[in-house]
Design a protein around this motif. Structure first.
Motif, PDB file in Angstrom:
ATOM      1  N   GLN A  96      92.315  24.796 -20.142  1.00 45.85           N
ATOM      2  CA  GLN A  96      90.942  24.311 -20.143  1.00 45.85           C
ATOM      3  C   GLN A  96      90.842  23.013 -19.366  1.00 45.85           C
ATOM      4  N   SER A  97      91.785  22.108 -19.575  1.00 49.49           N
ATOM      5  CA  SER A  97      91.782  20.845 -18.847  1.00 49.49           C
ATOM      6  C   SER A  97      91.960  21.086 -17.364  1.00 49.49           C
ATOM      7  N   PHE A  98      92.899  21.958 -17.010  1.00 51.45           N
ATOM      8  CA  PHE A  98      93.134  22.286 -15.610  1.00 51.45           C
ATOM      9  C   PHE A  98      91.889  22.896 -14.989  1.00 51.45           C
ATOM     10  N   ASP A  99      91.279  23.876 -15.681  1.00 54.59           N
ATOM     11  CA  ASP A  99      90.109  24.555 -15.138  1.00 54.59           C
ATOM     12  C   ASP A  99      88.986  23.565 -14.864  1.00 54.59           C
ATOM     13  N   GLN A 100      88.784  22.624 -15.782  1.00 56.62           N
ATOM     14  CA  GLN A 100      87.718  21.642 -15.613  1.00 56.62           C
ATOM     15  C   GLN A 100      87.990  20.766 -14.404  1.00 56.62           C
ATOM     16  N   ARG A 101      89.224  20.288 -14.289  1.00 58.96           N
ATOM     17  CA  ARG A 101      89.541  19.386 -13.189  1.00 58.96           C
ATOM     18  C   ARG A 101      89.529  20.103 -11.841  1.00 58.96           C
ATOM     19  N   PHE A 102      90.038  21.340 -11.815  1.00 58.86           N
ATOM     20  CA  PHE A 102      90.037  22.047 -10.545  1.00 58.86           C
ATOM     21  C   PHE A 102      88.630  22.453 -10.141  1.00 58.86           C
ATOM     22  N   ALA A 103      87.768  22.750 -11.123  1.00 57.44           N
ATOM     23  CA  ALA A 103      86.367  23.053 -10.809  1.00 57.44           C
ATOM     24  C   ALA A 103      85.703  21.843 -10.164  1.00 57.44           C
ATOM     25  N   GLU A 104      86.011  20.642 -10.676  1.00 60.73           N
ATOM     26  CA  GLU A 104      85.478  19.417 -10.084  1.00 60.73           C
ATOM     27  C   GLU A 104      85.970  19.265  -8.653  1.00 60.73           C
ATOM     28  N   LEU A 105      87.268  19.509  -8.451  1.00 63.24           N
ATOM     29  CA  LEU A 105      87.864  19.366  -7.128  1.00 63.24           C
ATOM     30  C   LEU A 105      87.244  20.351  -6.149  1.00 63.24           C
ATOM     31  N   SER A 106      87.086  21.612  -6.569  1.00 63.03           N
ATOM     32  CA  SER A 106      86.534  22.641  -5.691  1.00 63.03           C
ATOM     33  C   SER A 106      85.082  22.339  -5.326  1.00 63.03           C
ATOM     34  N   SER A 107      84.304  21.891  -6.310  1.00 60.03           N
ATOM     35  CA  SER A 107      82.898  21.599  -6.054  1.00 60.03           C
ATOM     36  C   SER A 107      82.717  20.351  -5.210  1.00 60.03           C
ATOM     37  N   ALA A 108      83.582  19.363  -5.438  1.00 59.52           N
ATOM     38  CA  ALA A 108      83.436  18.092  -4.730  1.00 59.52           C
ATOM     39  C   ALA A 108      83.884  18.194  -3.275  1.00 59.52           C
ATOM     40  N   LEU A 109      84.859  19.053  -2.996  1.00 56.73           N
ATOM     41  CA  LEU A 109      85.421  19.127  -1.644  1.00 56.73           C
ATOM     42  C   LEU A 109      85.402  20.567  -1.131  1.00 56.73           C
ATOM     43  N   PRO A 110      84.221  21.143  -0.955  1.00 56.79           N
ATOM     44  CA  PRO A 110      84.159  22.532  -0.496  1.00 56.79           C
ATOM     45  C   PRO A 110      84.651  22.718   0.922  1.00 56.79           C
ATOM     46  N   GLN A 111      84.746  21.617   1.694  1.00 54.61           N
ATOM     47  CA  GLN A 111      85.154  21.732   3.090  1.00 54.61           C
ATOM     48  C   GLN A 111      86.647  21.990   3.251  1.00 54.61           C
ATOM     49  N   PHE A 112      87.437  21.784   2.190  1.00 53.78           N
ATOM     50  CA  PHE A 112      88.876  21.980   2.274  1.00 53.78           C
ATOM     51  C   PHE A 112      89.267  23.397   1.874  1.00 53.78           C
ATOM     52  N   ASP A 113      90.198  23.981   2.602  1.00 48.31           N
ATOM     53  CA  ASP A 113      90.767  25.271   2.232  1.00 48.31           C
ATOM     54  C   ASP A 113      91.844  24.995   1.196  1.00 48.31           C
ATOM     55  N   LYS A 114      91.721  25.584  -0.013  1.00 46.30           N
ATOM     56  CA  LYS A 114      92.586  25.202  -1.128  1.00 46.30           C
ATOM     57  C   LYS A 114      93.420  26.367  -1.634  1.00 46.30           C
ATOM     58  N   ILE A 115      94.640  26.043  -2.094  1.00 48.81           N
ATOM     59  CA  ILE A 115      95.469  27.005  -2.802  1.00 48.81           C
ATOM     60  C   ILE A 115      95.873  26.380  -4.133  1.00 48.81           C
ATOM     61  N   VAL A 116      96.137  27.232  -5.124  1.00 46.35           N
ATOM     62  CA  VAL A 116      96.623  26.792  -6.430  1.00 46.35           C
ATOM     63  C   VAL A 116      97.954  27.481  -6.676  1.00 46.35           C
ATOM     64  N   ILE A 117      98.930  26.717  -7.158  1.00 45.72           N
ATOM     65  CA  ILE A 117     100.231  27.284  -7.512  1.00 45.72           C
ATOM     66  C   ILE A 117     100.459  27.072  -9.005  1.00 45.72           C
ATOM     67  N   THR A 118     100.650  28.164  -9.739  1.00 45.22           N
ATOM     68  CA  THR A 118     100.950  28.092 -11.163  1.00 45.22           C
ATOM     69  C   THR A 118     102.464  28.125 -11.350  1.00 45.22           C
ATOM     70  N   ALA A 119     102.985  27.186 -12.106  1.00 46.76           N
ATOM     71  CA  ALA A 119     104.436  27.032 -12.257  1.00 46.76           C
ATOM     72  C   ALA A 119     105.060  28.203 -12.996  1.00 46.76           C
ATOM     73  N   LEU A 120     106.329  28.422 -12.729  1.00 47.48           N
ATOM     74  CA  LEU A 120     107.092  29.432 -13.452  1.00 47.48           C
ATOM     75  C   LEU A 120     107.144  29.093 -14.941  1.00 47.48           C
ATOM     76  N   GLY A 121     107.092  30.142 -15.780  1.00 53.79           N
ATOM     77  CA  GLY A 121     107.139  29.942 -17.216  1.00 53.79           C
ATOM     78  C   GLY A 121     105.791  29.704 -17.842  1.00 53.79           C
ATOM     79  N   ALA A 122     104.747  29.527 -17.014  1.00 53.17           N
ATOM     80  CA  ALA A 122     103.423  29.248 -17.551  1.00 53.17           C
ATOM     81  C   ALA A 122     102.672  30.511 -17.933  1.00 53.17           C
ATOM     82  N   THR A 123     103.048  31.648 -17.348  1.00 53.86           N
ATOM     83  CA  THR A 123     102.394  32.916 -17.646  1.00 53.86           C
ATOM     84  C   THR A 123     103.454  33.983 -17.852  1.00 53.86           C
TER      85      THR A 123
END
Length: 219
Positions: free
Chosen positions: A10-37
Motif C-alpha cells: 500500500q505504501s509503495f502503491d501510493q508513492r509510485f502513483a505520486e511519482l507516475s502522476s508527477a512525472l508523466p514525461q519519464f518512461d518508467k520501469i518497476v522492479i519487484t525484488a526476489l522473495g516479495a511475491t
C-alpha cells in the motif's frame, strides 16, 4: 522497489502513483525484488507486465520459502546480476529506490549498480525516528551492520527524498549533505515553513532531486 506485504504494498502503491502522476514525461520501469511475491510459472528469471504508465519486472524465479534460506550476501549478488541485465535492456538513465522492510538491501544493490554503470541514484526514505529522539546521539546509536549500511547508502546516494522536515534535519545531524536532501510536501500540500529545505509540488521535488542527482553523479 519491493512489494513485501500488504502494508508495504500500500505504501509503495501510493508513492509510485505520486511519482507516475508527477512525472508523466519519464518512461518508467518497476522492479519487484526476489522473495516479495510467489514464484512464477514461466521458468524465466523474471516476468514482465506492461502497464499504461510503466513496465513491471517481477523477479520471481525462486519461491519465497527457498529464497529465505539463501544467505543475504548471495541474495544481494544474485539480484544485482538480474537487475543489471534489466538496466542494460531498458537503457535506464536513473535509479529511484523506495525504502521498506528491505529498503536497505535494495539501496545497497542500487548503489552498487550506480557505481558500476555510472547511473544517478535517488533514494526515497519514508522512515522517520520518533519525535523524542536525541538527535545529537542518533548517529552513535547506529551500532548494527544494517544501520551502518543504511547510513552509507544515504551518504553515497546522489539525492535523498524525505517526507518530513523532522526527518530532513535528523539526516543533517547525522552528517548527510544538506544540499542533496529534498522534502516532499507534507499532507499533500506545499510546505511553507521558512526552515523547510525545499518547498513546492511533488513534481517540483522529484524534478529537482533528479537534476541534482544527474549533476552530481561522480561514479
Amino acid at each position: 522497489s519491493a512489494r513485501e506485504d500488504d502494508g508495504a504494498s500500500q505504501s509503495f502503491d501510493q508513492r509510485f502513483a505520486e511519482l507516475s502522476s508527477a512525472l508523466p514525461q519519464f518512461d518508467k520501469i518497476v522492479i519487484t525484488a526476489l522473495g516479495a511475491t510467489s514464484a512464477g510459472n514461466s521458468g524465466e528469471p523474471w516476468e514482465m507486465q506492461s502497464h499504461e504508465k510503466f513496465r513491471w519486472y517481477n523477479l520471481n524465479c525462486i519461491t519465497s520459502d527457498v529464497w529465505e534460506t539463501i544467505p543475504i550476501t548471495q541474495q544481494l549478488h544474485f539480484q544485482a546480476l538480474l537487475m543489471s541485465n534489466i538496466l542494460a535492456l531498458e537503457k535506464v538513465e536513473r535509479i529511484h529506490v523506495f525504502d521498506g522492510d528491505r529498503g536497505c538491501d535494495l539501496a545497497l544493490i542500487a548503489l552498487s549498480l550506480s557505481k558500476a554503470y555510472g547511473i544517478p541514484f535517488v533514494y526515497e526514505r519514508s522512515y522517520c525516528s520518533p519525535c523524542g529522539i536525541d538527535v545529537k546521539n542518533y548517529a552513535n546509536s547506529l551500532a548494527t551492520a544494517r544501520d551502518a549500511q543504511q547510513l552509507r547508502c544515504m551518504n553515497e546516494a546522489h539525492a535523498l527524498i524525505v517526507r518530513s522536515e523532522l526527518h530532513a534535519f535528523q539526516l543533517i545531524r547525522q552528517g548527510i549533505d544538506r544540499g542533496k536532501i529534498f522534502q516532499l510536501p507534507e499532507m499533500g500540500e506545499a510546505a511553507n515553513s521558512d526552515t523547510i529545505l525545499f518547498n513546492g509540488t511533488i513534481a517540483d521535488v522529484y524534478e529537482q532531486a533528479y537534476q541534482h542527482a544527474c549533476a552530481n553523479n561522480c561514479y
